[in-house]
Structure formats: structure tokens, C-alpha cells
Write a protein that holds these residues in place. Structure first.
Motif, PDB file in Angstrom:
ATOM      1  N   SER A 144       0.806  -1.143  -0.076  1.00  0.00           N
ATOM      2  CA  SER A 144      -0.152  -0.013  -0.419  1.00  0.00           C
ATOM      3  C   SER A 144       1.060   1.027  -0.207  1.00  0.00           C
ATOM      4  N   SER A 145       1.918   1.123   0.276  1.00  0.00           N
ATOM      5  CA  SER A 145       2.827   2.683   0.523  1.00  0.00           C
ATOM      6  C   SER A 145       4.436   2.094   1.748  1.00  0.00           C
ATOM      7  N   LEU A 146       4.707   3.689   1.181  1.00  0.00           N
ATOM      8  CA  LEU A 146       6.263   3.731   1.559  1.00  0.00           C
ATOM      9  C   LEU A 146       6.234   5.128   2.764  1.00  0.00           C
ATOM     10  N   HIS A 147       6.717   4.842   3.946  1.00  0.00           N
ATOM     11  CA  HIS A 147       7.064   5.897   4.896  1.00  0.00           C
ATOM     12  C   HIS A 147       8.753   5.778   5.181  1.00  0.00           C
ATOM     13  N   VAL A 148       8.568   7.397   5.354  1.00  0.00           N
ATOM     14  CA  VAL A 148      10.222   7.726   5.740  1.00  0.00           C
ATOM     15  C   VAL A 148      10.471   8.652   6.484  1.00  0.00           C
ATOM     16  N   THR A 149      10.349   7.989   8.274  1.00  0.00           N
ATOM     17  CA  THR A 149       9.752   9.142   9.443  1.00  0.00           C
ATOM     18  C   THR A 149      11.420   9.392  10.151  1.00  0.00           C
ATOM     19  N   PHE A 150      10.671  11.065  11.051  1.00  0.00           N
ATOM     20  CA  PHE A 150      12.300  11.583  11.403  1.00  0.00           C
ATOM     21  C   PHE A 150      13.442  11.819  10.351  1.00  0.00           C
ATOM     22  N   CYS A 151      13.226  11.835   8.943  1.00  0.00           N
ATOM     23  CA  CYS A 151      13.745  12.661   8.428  1.00  0.00           C
ATOM     24  C   CYS A 151      14.205  13.775   8.621  1.00  0.00           C
ATOM     25  N   THR A 152      15.118  14.211   7.383  1.00  0.00           N
ATOM     26  CA  THR A 152      15.890  15.416   7.940  1.00  0.00           C
ATOM     27  C   THR A 152      14.854  17.084   7.529  1.00  0.00           C
ATOM     28  N   GLU A 153      15.134  18.150   7.958  1.00  0.00           N
ATOM     29  CA  GLU A 153      13.701  18.548   7.064  1.00  0.00           C
ATOM     30  C   GLU A 153      14.944  18.584   5.243  1.00  0.00           C
ATOM     31  N   ALA A 154      16.176  18.566   5.312  1.00  0.00           N
ATOM     32  CA  ALA A 154      16.760  19.152   4.123  1.00  0.00           C
ATOM     33  C   ALA A 154      15.976  16.955   2.832  1.00  0.00           C
ATOM     34  N   TYR A 333      11.501  23.408  27.152  1.00  0.00           N
ATOM     35  CA  TYR A 333      11.330  22.609  25.161  1.00  0.00           C
ATOM     36  C   TYR A 333      10.613  22.420  24.983  1.00  0.00           C
ATOM     37  N   LEU A 334      11.104  23.695  23.992  1.00  0.00           N
ATOM     38  CA  LEU A 334      10.119  24.275  22.674  1.00  0.00           C
ATOM     39  C   LEU A 334       9.822  23.486  21.638  1.00  0.00           C
ATOM     40  N   PRO A 335       7.868  23.650  20.793  1.00  0.00           N
ATOM     41  CA  PRO A 335       7.987  22.810  20.276  1.00  0.00           C
ATOM     42  C   PRO A 335       8.759  23.333  18.445  1.00  0.00           C
ATOM     43  N   VAL A 336       9.554  22.035  17.835  1.00  0.00           N
ATOM     44  CA  VAL A 336       9.919  22.240  16.863  1.00  0.00           C
ATOM     45  C   VAL A 336       9.171  21.446  15.488  1.00  0.00           C
ATOM     46  N   PRO A 337       8.871  21.907  14.569  1.00  0.00           N
ATOM     47  CA  PRO A 337       8.570  20.762  13.142  1.00  0.00           C
ATOM     48  C   PRO A 337       9.741  19.275  13.056  1.00  0.00           C
ATOM     49  N   ILE A 338       8.551  18.651  12.486  1.00  0.00           N
ATOM     50  CA  ILE A 338       9.581  17.366  12.640  1.00  0.00           C
ATOM     51  C   ILE A 338       8.403  16.611  10.861  1.00  0.00           C
ATOM     52  N   HIS A 339       9.588  16.176  10.395  1.00  0.00           N
ATOM     53  CA  HIS A 339       9.319  15.804   9.078  1.00  0.00           C
ATOM     54  C   HIS A 339       9.693  14.562   8.444  1.00  0.00           C
ATOM     55  N   SER A 340       8.183  14.198   7.683  1.00  0.00           N
ATOM     56  CA  SER A 340       8.351  12.493   7.311  1.00  0.00           C
ATOM     57  C   SER A 340       7.687  12.666   5.592  1.00  0.00           C
ATOM     58  N   LEU A 341       8.469  11.503   4.722  1.00  0.00           N
ATOM     59  CA  LEU A 341       7.975  11.679   3.582  1.00  0.00           C
ATOM     60  C   LEU A 341       7.356  10.042   3.724  1.00  0.00           C
ATOM     61  N   HIS A 342       6.348   9.825   2.457  1.00  0.00           N
ATOM     62  CA  HIS A 342       5.219   8.939   2.245  1.00  0.00           C
ATOM     63  C   HIS A 342       4.724   8.620   0.302  1.00  0.00           C
ATOM     64  N   TRP A 343       5.082   7.367  -0.148  1.00  0.00           N
ATOM     65  CA  TRP A 343       4.234   7.118  -0.727  1.00  0.00           C
ATOM     66  C   TRP A 343       3.018   6.266  -0.796  1.00  0.00           C
ATOM     67  N   ILE A 344       1.941   7.188  -1.770  1.00  0.00           N
ATOM     68  CA  ILE A 344       0.832   6.149  -1.598  1.00  0.00           C
ATOM     69  C   ILE A 344       0.364   5.331  -2.531  1.00  0.00           C
ATOM     70  N   ALA A 345       0.644   3.851  -2.910  1.00  0.00           N
ATOM     71  CA  ALA A 345       0.207   2.897  -4.309  1.00  0.00           C
ATOM     72  C   ALA A 345      -1.126   4.131  -5.304  1.00  0.00           C
ATOM     73  N   ASP A 346      -1.853   3.965  -4.983  1.00  0.00           N
ATOM     74  CA  ASP A 346      -3.117   4.159  -5.263  1.00  0.00           C
ATOM     75  C   ASP A 346      -3.803   5.943  -5.639  1.00  0.00           C
ATOM     76  N   ALA A 347      -3.209   6.138  -6.212  1.00  0.00           N
ATOM     77  CA  ALA A 347      -3.662   7.536  -7.156  1.00  0.00           C
ATOM     78  C   ALA A 347      -4.811   8.087  -6.209  1.00  0.00           C
ATOM     79  N   GLY A 348      -6.068   8.333  -5.473  1.00  0.00           N
ATOM     80  CA  GLY A 348      -7.224   8.704  -5.202  1.00  0.00           C
ATOM     81  C   GLY A 348      -6.635   8.832  -3.887  1.00  0.00           C
TER      82      GLY A 348
END
Length: 386
Positions: A144-154, A333-348
Motif C-alpha cells: 500500500s505505501s512507503l513511509h520515511v519517518t523522522f528524516c531531516t528537513e533537507a 523544551y519548545l515545539p519544533v517541526p518534525i518531518h516525514s515522507l510518504h508514498w501511497i500506491a493508490d492515486a485516489g
């Protein structure tokens, strides 16, 4: 694709994961080192029956590994901390099969770091090859999918440019603004917050015992015996079943002790509470906490304030104290953005997720702005940090 990291030479993996250690120093990200990932695997913390099946990726050029990634086939969404439970529920309600999916991540570790580990000079080719390879594996196996979690912003920006969905969530980090003491940090806070933290530390340190730091050869098997009890108690209350096995801590004593800081509280000759931190080159990562006795504010002292003391003393620029926890805000401890990437197989379905992520990103921006304004820092300091 490799079912065990043991099939990849440690020197080849680490030349991609932590080339900075060639100067003899620490890695920026201790969690993607060969030794840490091998400890997870050899201890049975990942592998058959855990829902984390290793499928490490390597990309080669001219018989040399130029890039690698900690890829896993996942049978659930536990231990990720950037959660997609709602996505899974929606897809399965629509008649689809969400699991297994692919995940590029460090299991059970909500700490930001590079996920596309490339040899210096091969950053573009290496990341491109790893993404193409992972998407190809998912597509050819009808996943169904591929996920890349806690990656860098770059990495998130680069991944979005080549067609992956980018997600932004938030976490709490403490920034060392060149402090030479804990009192110097307190000097940046409002008077009321400064007094509250001093009172909290005094209350915690009056628990009737002593607090110790152990790292490297100072760590003894008895410390792991005690910490295993702490970890089991916390794991059972939070997750139902602790993620790490007892064997992991035995391996940590052999191969990871130089990467670890244990902060332990002792009372009447017995260990009663402890926090485990992992030491990076410029960041201290708070990971686990537990206790066998309840004492007021001792959790905050061992997990947050002692970590800040250590970071100041050792010149670390940041403390990452793990996932969740709005209570961290009032403690600096202050809030900072965290990044991830996702690929979903089904276009819809991918389109629906993309629209959700756009709305979520706007909400995260608003939350970070509002939460930062409620932090303990004096107004001038808040404006500097923004």
C-alpha cells in the motif's frame, strides 16, 4: 535488499551512516550506526514476530556501497511515533489492505536524523537510488505505501521535489543557547517560571537519595538489571508490551555503552528510578524512563533537568526528549517541526492523504506559534527564538 544488517560490513554501512566518525569522534546520529541497528536485530527486538522485518537497502556503484537505508516491512503501525493509524483504518474501510507496508526508520526511536545514508559526494545519486529502489519494492509486491519517518528537513524537501508526500508534525526540544550553567538558562526565563523550576528541582532532589551518571565503562550489569525493571514498568503502562527485549540491554553493555548515559537515582542502597539517554555528537537524546518508587518531580529531574545539565557541561547544542509531552513546554523544551515522507500506491488515496497533510501542516504551524508563546522564556527570548 538485505534481510539482516549482518550481511553488510559495518565499515561500509558506517561510511555512509556516520562518515564524520573518521576523526574519532561520535556520530551525529547514534541510532543509524551499524552497531545500534545490529543490537536491535540480534536481541530479537526487531525481526520475526515483532512486526518489524528488516529489509535493509544498499545502493552500489563500481562495486562500492554509496548509500544505504534502514528499511523494514511493517505489519502494524506501532513504535513509529509519526502515526498513520487513521490512514490504515480509512484504507481498510474502503476494502483495501494497508499492511504490510514499508518503513524507512529507526524502530521505536522518535529522533530526527538522516534516513537516506549516503557516502560523502554521492548525496544526490544515493538518495535517488534508495527512493527508487524502495518504491519499486513496494510497487512490485503490491504494497500500500512507503513511509520515511523522522528524516531531516533537507531530505523532506528533496523527497517532496521528486514526488513524495511531505508531512510536518511537532516535537519538543531544548536548545542550548551557549549556556555555561543551568542558572544561565534560568536567567532567560520569566521570574515566575524560574522560581517554579528551582522549586521543582529542590523537591525532586529531596527524595532521600542520590543521583548518579553512568556512561561507558562506568556502566555495570547491575545498572541494566535495575533499568530493565524500570523499562518494563513504563512499557507495560504505555504500550502494553515493551518494545526492547532484555537481551538488547545485555548487548548494549557490550557494544553500545559508550553511546549511552544512564541517570540513576539510588535510595537506601537500592536503585529506585532511572533515565536512559543516547549521546550524539551535538545532541543528547532522552529515550526511556522508569521507576520502582514514586517521588514528587523525580521524573522531571532525571529526564529533563539532568539531561540539560549534561548537555551544558559537554557542549551539546540540543536535548531531544522523545515524543509527545506538553508538560515539557514549561520546562524549557519548545515545539519544533518534525518531518516525514510518504508514498501511497493508490492515486485516489494519495490525493486524499495529500489534502489532509496540507491542512495538518497549517495546523502544526499555528500550534508551534501558540505553544512557543506559552513557553517559560521572557518575551525578548521568545522573539529571538522565533
Amino acid at each position: 535488499m538485505h534481510p539482516s544488517i549482518a550481511q553488510i560490513a559495518a565499515v561500509d554501512w558506517d561510511e555512509c551512516a556516520c562518515p564524520e566518525t573518521s576523526d574519532g569522534g561520535r556520530p551525529y546520529d547514534p541510532f543509524t550506526t551499524h552497531r545500534f541497528l545490529l543490537a536491535l536485530e540480534e536481541s530479537g527486538s526487531v525481526g520475526p514476530g515483532t512486526g518489524w522485518e528488516p529489509r535493509y537497502l544498499t545502493a552500489e556503484m563500481d562495486d562500492q556501497i554509496i548509500a544505504c537505508a534502514p528499511l523494514y516491512a511493517k505489519g502494524h503501525s506501532q513504535g513509529e511515533y509519526i502515526f498513520d493509524h487513521n490512514w490504515a483504518h480509512a484504507w481498510e474501510q474502503a476494502g483495501g489492505r494497508y499492511y504490510p507496508k514499508l518503513q524507512i526508520a529507526v524502530p521505536f526511536t522518535p529522533a530526527t536524523g538522516r534516513r537516506f545514508l549516503t557516502r560523502p559526494g554521492y548525496e544526490v545519486e544515493g538518495m535517488s537510488a534508495l527512493i527508487q529502489g524502495a518504491v519499486q519494492v513496494a510497487s512490485e509486491n503490491d504494497l500500500s505505501s512507503l513511509h520515511v519517518t523522522f528524516c531531516t528537513e533537507a531530505e523532506a524537501i528533496a523527497g517532496e521535489r521528486i514526488g513524495l508526500l511531505r508531512r510536518r508534525t511537532q516535537q519538543y526540544h531544548w536548545q542550548n543557547r551557549g549556556y555555561d550553567s543551568f542558572d544561565a538558562f534560568l536567567g532567560d526565563l520569566s521570574s515566575r517560571k524560574r522560581k517554579a523550576i528551582r522549586k521543582e528541582r529542590q523537591r525532586a532532589q529531596a527524595f532521600g537519595g542520590t543521583i548518579h551518571h553512568f556512561s561507558g565503562d562506568d556502566i555495570r550489569p547491575e545498572h541494566w538489571d535495575a533499568f530493565w525493571e524500570f523499562y518494563q514498568d513504563t512499557g507495560a503502562r504505555k504500550w502494553g508490551t515493551p518494545y526492547l527485549t532484555r537481551r538488547f540491554f545485555d548487548i548494549a553493555q557490550d557494544t553500545l555503552r559508550n553511546d549511552i548515559l544512564l541517570v540513576m537515582a539510588q535510595r537506601d542502597g537500592a536503585w529506585v528510578a532511572g533515565a536512559l539517554n543516547v549521546i550524539g555528537r551535538d545532541t543528547l537524546y532522552g529515550r526511556y524512563w522508569g521507576c520502582t518508587e514514586d517521588h514528587p518531580c523525580l521524573h522531571f529531574e532525571l529526564c529533563y533537568y539532568q539531561a540539560m545539565d549534561y548537555a551544558i557541561a559537554h557542549g551539546h547544542t540540543r536535548v531531544e526528549a522523545g515524543a509527545q509531552g506538553d508538560h515539557k513546554l514549561s520546562r524549557g523544551y519548545l515545539p519544533v517541526p518534525i518531518h516525514s515522507l510518504h508514498w501511497i500506491a493508490d492515486a485516489g488515496f494519495a490525493d486524499a492523504v495529500a489534502r489532509f497533510l496540507e491542512a495538518e501542516s497549517d495546523a502544526v504551524d499555528d500550534d508551534i506559534e501558540v505553544l512557543t508563546s506559552y513557553g517559560p522564556f521572557r518575551k525578548a527570548q521568545i522573539e529571538d527564538q522565533q
